[in-house]
Scaffold this active site. Sequence first.
Site, PDB file in Angstrom:
ATOM      1  CE  LYS A 288      37.032 -18.865 -38.654  1.00 18.07           C
ATOM      2  NZ  LYS A 288      37.321 -17.429 -38.656  1.00 18.07           N
TER       3      LYS A 288
ATOM      4  CD  GLU B 231      40.551 -17.490 -40.260  1.00 18.22           C
ATOM      5  OE1 GLU B 231      40.161 -18.024 -39.219  1.00 18.22           O
ATOM      6  OE2 GLU B 231      40.268 -16.336 -40.590  1.00 18.22           O
TER       7      GLU B 231
ATOM      8  CD  GLU C 242      30.036 -10.262 -42.363  1.00 20.36           C
ATOM      9  OE1 GLU C 242      30.940 -10.506 -43.190  1.00 20.36           O
ATOM     10  OE2 GLU C 242      30.266 -10.003 -41.157  1.00 20.36           O
TER      11      GLU C 242
ATOM     12  CG  HIS D  71      30.162  -8.761 -36.715  1.00 21.33           C
ATOM     13  ND1 HIS D  71      31.493  -8.764 -36.378  1.00 21.33           N
ATOM     14  CD2 HIS D  71      30.073  -9.371 -37.913  1.00 21.33           C
ATOM     15  CE1 HIS D  71      32.170  -9.379 -37.337  1.00 21.33           C
ATOM     16  NE2 HIS D  71      31.339  -9.755 -38.272  1.00 21.33           N
TER      17      HIS D  71
ATOM     18  NE  ARG E  98      37.186 -19.871 -42.698  1.00 19.67           N
ATOM     19  CZ  ARG E  98      36.577 -20.898 -42.127  1.00 19.67           C
ATOM     20  NH1 ARG E  98      37.008 -22.132 -42.360  1.00 19.67           N
ATOM     21  NH2 ARG E  98      35.567 -20.736 -41.327  1.00 19.67           N
TER      22      ARG E  98
ATOM     23  NE  ARG F 179      37.009 -37.699 -24.422  1.00 18.26           N
ATOM     24  CZ  ARG F 179      36.644 -38.612 -23.528  1.00 18.26           C
ATOM     25  NH1 ARG F 179      35.693 -39.487 -23.822  1.00 18.26           N
ATOM     26  NH2 ARG F 179      37.230 -38.665 -22.353  1.00 18.26           N
TER      27      ARG F 179
ATOM     28  CG  HIS G  83      35.654  -8.912 -40.512  1.00 19.83           C
ATOM     29  ND1 HIS G  83      35.097  -8.655 -41.737  1.00 19.83           N
ATOM     30  CD2 HIS G  83      34.732  -9.638 -39.827  1.00 19.83           C
ATOM     31  CE1 HIS G  83      33.891  -9.217 -41.790  1.00 19.83           C
ATOM     32  NE2 HIS G  83      33.646  -9.819 -40.640  1.00 19.83           N
TER      33      HIS G  83
ATOM     34  CG  HIS H  21      37.035  -7.969 -35.404  1.00 19.76           C
ATOM     35  ND1 HIS H  21      37.828  -8.977 -35.916  1.00 19.76           N
ATOM     36  CD2 HIS H  21      35.761  -8.418 -35.510  1.00 19.76           C
ATOM     37  CE1 HIS H  21      37.062  -9.977 -36.317  1.00 19.76           C
ATOM     38  NE2 HIS H  21      35.805  -9.668 -36.085  1.00 19.76           N
TER      39      HIS H  21
ATOM     40  CE  LYS I 114      32.261 -18.272 -43.824  1.00 17.57           C
ATOM     41  NZ  LYS I 114      32.025 -17.850 -42.466  1.00 17.57           N
TER      42      LYS I 114
ATOM     43  CG  ASN J 110      39.575 -12.174 -41.474  1.00 18.30           C
ATOM     44  OD1 ASN J 110      38.514 -12.447 -40.940  1.00 18.30           O
ATOM     45  ND2 ASN J 110      40.656 -12.924 -41.350  1.00 18.30           N
TER      46      ASN J 110
HETATM   47  N1  LIG Z   1      31.328 -18.699 -36.616  1.00 18.89           N
HETATM   48  C1  LIG Z   1      31.537 -17.808 -37.551  1.00 18.89           C
HETATM   49  O1  LIG Z   1      32.163 -18.096 -38.578  1.00 18.89           O
HETATM   50  C2  LIG Z   1      30.983 -16.433 -37.393  1.00 18.89           C
HETATM   51  C3  LIG Z   1      31.012 -15.550 -38.483  1.00 18.89           C
HETATM   52  C4  LIG Z   1      30.443 -14.293 -38.324  1.00 18.89           C
HETATM   53  C5  LIG Z   1      29.853 -13.936 -37.137  1.00 18.89           C
HETATM   54  N2  LIG Z   1      29.842 -14.805 -36.084  1.00 18.89           N
HETATM   55  C6  LIG Z   1      29.221 -14.441 -34.818  1.00 18.89           C
HETATM   56  O2  LIG Z   1      27.840 -14.218 -35.029  1.00 18.89           O
HETATM   57  C7  LIG Z   1      27.358 -13.341 -34.030  1.00 18.89           C
HETATM   58  C8  LIG Z   1      26.455 -12.321 -34.663  1.00 18.89           C
HETATM   59  O3  LIG Z   1      25.380 -12.995 -35.283  1.00 18.89           O
HETATM   60  P1  LIG Z   1      23.972 -12.284 -35.473  1.00 18.89           P
HETATM   61  O4  LIG Z   1      24.163 -10.960 -36.077  1.00 18.89           O
HETATM   62  O5  LIG Z   1      23.070 -13.248 -36.143  1.00 18.89           O
HETATM   63  O6  LIG Z   1      23.532 -12.001 -33.954  1.00 18.89           O
HETATM   64  P2  LIG Z   1      22.467 -12.699 -33.006  1.00 18.89           P
HETATM   65  O7  LIG Z   1      22.557 -14.150 -33.030  1.00 18.89           O
HETATM   66  O8  LIG Z   1      22.593 -12.020 -31.690  1.00 18.89           O
HETATM   67  O9  LIG Z   1      21.092 -12.277 -33.661  1.00 18.89           O
HETATM   68  C9  LIG Z   1      20.735 -10.918 -33.695  1.00 18.89           C
HETATM   69  C10 LIG Z   1      19.347 -10.702 -33.072  1.00 18.89           C
HETATM   70  O10 LIG Z   1      18.356 -11.126 -33.983  1.00 18.89           O
HETATM   71  C11 LIG Z   1      17.469 -12.035 -33.363  1.00 18.89           C
HETATM   72  N3  LIG Z   1      17.001 -12.944 -34.405  1.00 18.89           N
HETATM   73  C12 LIG Z   1      17.729 -13.863 -35.095  1.00 18.89           C
HETATM   74  N4  LIG Z   1      16.976 -14.431 -36.032  1.00 18.89           N
HETATM   75  C13 LIG Z   1      15.738 -13.863 -35.950  1.00 18.89           C
HETATM   76  C14 LIG Z   1      14.534 -14.024 -36.675  1.00 18.89           C
HETATM   77  N5  LIG Z   1      14.425 -14.859 -37.709  1.00 18.89           N
HETATM   78  N6  LIG Z   1      13.477 -13.295 -36.298  1.00 18.89           N
HETATM   79  C15 LIG Z   1      13.567 -12.394 -35.275  1.00 18.89           C
HETATM   80  N7  LIG Z   1      14.683 -12.187 -34.567  1.00 18.89           N
HETATM   81  C16 LIG Z   1      15.751 -12.917 -34.896  1.00 18.89           C
HETATM   82  C17 LIG Z   1      18.278 -12.679 -32.272  1.00 18.89           C
HETATM   83  O11 LIG Z   1      17.443 -13.192 -31.253  1.00 18.89           O
HETATM   84  C18 LIG Z   1      19.110 -11.496 -31.783  1.00 18.89           C
HETATM   85  O12 LIG Z   1      18.362 -10.701 -30.904  1.00 18.89           O
HETATM   86  C19 LIG Z   1      28.573 -12.749 -33.355  1.00 18.89           C
HETATM   87  O13 LIG Z   1      28.721 -13.350 -32.086  1.00 18.89           O
HETATM   88  C20 LIG Z   1      29.722 -13.147 -34.254  1.00 18.89           C
HETATM   89  O14 LIG Z   1      30.939 -13.309 -33.559  1.00 18.89           O
HETATM   90  C21 LIG Z   1      30.395 -16.039 -36.211  1.00 18.89           C
HETATM   91 ZN   LIG Z   2      31.828 -10.704 -40.131  1.00 25.78          ZN
END
Ligand SMILES: NC(=O)c1ccc[n+]([C@@H]2O[C@H](COP(=O)([O-])OP(=O)(O)OC[C@H]3O[C@@H](n4cnc5c(N)ncnc54)[C@H](O)[C@@H]3O)[C@@H](O)[C@H]2O)c1
Ligand SMILES: [Zn+2]
Length: 367
Positions: free
Chosen positions: A145, A239, A187, A266, A243, A123, A250, A254, A229, A247
């Site tokens: 999130k 949100e 971003e 993304h 907030r 939990r 986005h 998206h 942010k 977007n």
């Molecule tokens: N929770 C939120 O508010 C929020 C906001 C924006 C995006 N997201 C989510 O984030 C995700 C995208 O994140 P991302 O772009 O970081 O993708 P990711 O986590 O897949 O990372 C991208 C790639 O980079 C590699 N990587 C990460 N750090 C590294 C490092 N220091 N050295 C070498 N390789 C490294 C990872 O292994 C992966 O292959 C999506 O799923 C999206 O929905 C969430």
């Molecule tokens: Zn984004």
Amino acid sequence: MTIRVPLIEQRDASYDILIEAGLVRQLGAILKKYCPAAAYAVISDSHVGKLYGAEIVKQLSGTGCRAELLTFPAGESSKTRETWASLSDQMLAAQLGRDSAVIALGGGVVNDVAGFVAATYLRGVALVQVPTSLLAMIDSSIGGKTGVDVPAGKNLLGAFHQPRVVIADPDLLGSLASVQLAAGLAEAVKHGVIADGDYFAFLEAEYAALFAKHAPALERLVRRSVEIKAAVVAQDERERGRRAILNFGHTVGHAIEATSKYEVLHGEAVAIGMVYESRLAESIGIAAAGTAQRIARVLELLHLPTERPDASQVDELIVAMRNDKKVRGGEIRLALPRSIGDAYGSDGDGWTVAVNEDAIRQVLVNT
Ligand SMILES: NC(=O)c1ccc[n+]([C@@H]2O[C@H](COP(=O)([O-])OP(=O)(O)OC[C@H]3O[C@@H](n4cnc5c(N)ncnc54)[C@H](O)[C@@H]3O)[C@@H](O)[C@H]2O)c1
Ligand SMILES: [Zn+2]
């Protein structure tokens, strides 16, 4: 440097974001201060776990902490219920109790899945975010999130679960691939457009240093983006209002991501989305003329795409936008800029603009 996220709705969930090169080497001391726990589950993906996981577990063990490294295959396709279940089962098998904590070590995918594990394990246990991609550092690790993707769509199951502390160490970006760096920079451009014209000008001036990962430029970027942010999130934790300006780019973004079957990253999709959405804002008289062109130019300098992929059909994009969870009452609502540094909207009238599909179609077709 420390940036506080003062959550107004839930004051005792307020937390600090620490930003400094080399912070990860002091992880033991930081955890002792911000998140003491009987044991730590260090959750990472196969890439990041290999690069930094063992070192971190060794460091924590050296300071007398119990730490277990749990990893899953890297990539968006792992952001699933199955991964969430497997990680939770592994923690149960390791008999980690309610007094343990999750350390999410990785990009946005790890942030989201590990955060969701922490939100639900027994939990809810404490969570520490150690973002390793630029996107995670300036975006996904802040705001609480968490969640996973399901066949019906991205991020549809999840929870708000605020971390105890976010540890942003720009040194970790040294191993990040250029395309992933660029995706994070998209971003940052968004932050400039919606909140700070001077910051946008800094991105325009320093694009080469940023892309080459020069430490001072990158640190300044992480600091300012995190500030922006954090400030937006602090005022609207769940949100309901302001907030929404995060977007920007986005809604179209998206749709591009989804219709490409997630082959477009993304950040790349958001870059393209910002160009079309700012053109739209100009065409309906919300944004000053020239806004879209300036946004497109800086994105190009940062090696980001600015045109929709040919394969993505306009009709499919419109359907995808309709299906997006931000669509209300048959209208497509978008967060749009008024000018560079100024997002449209107010608490009274709302932070998004309802736009009819034809206007969006026109912009997508004509350019
Ligand atoms: N929770 C939120 O508010 C929020 C906001 C924006 C995006 N997201 C989510 O984030 C995700 C995208 O994140 P991302 O772009 O970081 O993708 P990711 O986590 O897949 O990372 C991208 C790639 O980079 C590699 N990587 C990460 N750090 C590294 C490092 N220091 N050295 C070498 N390789 C490294 C990872 O292994 C992966 O292959 C999506 O799923 C999206 O929905 C969430
Ligand atoms: Zn984004």
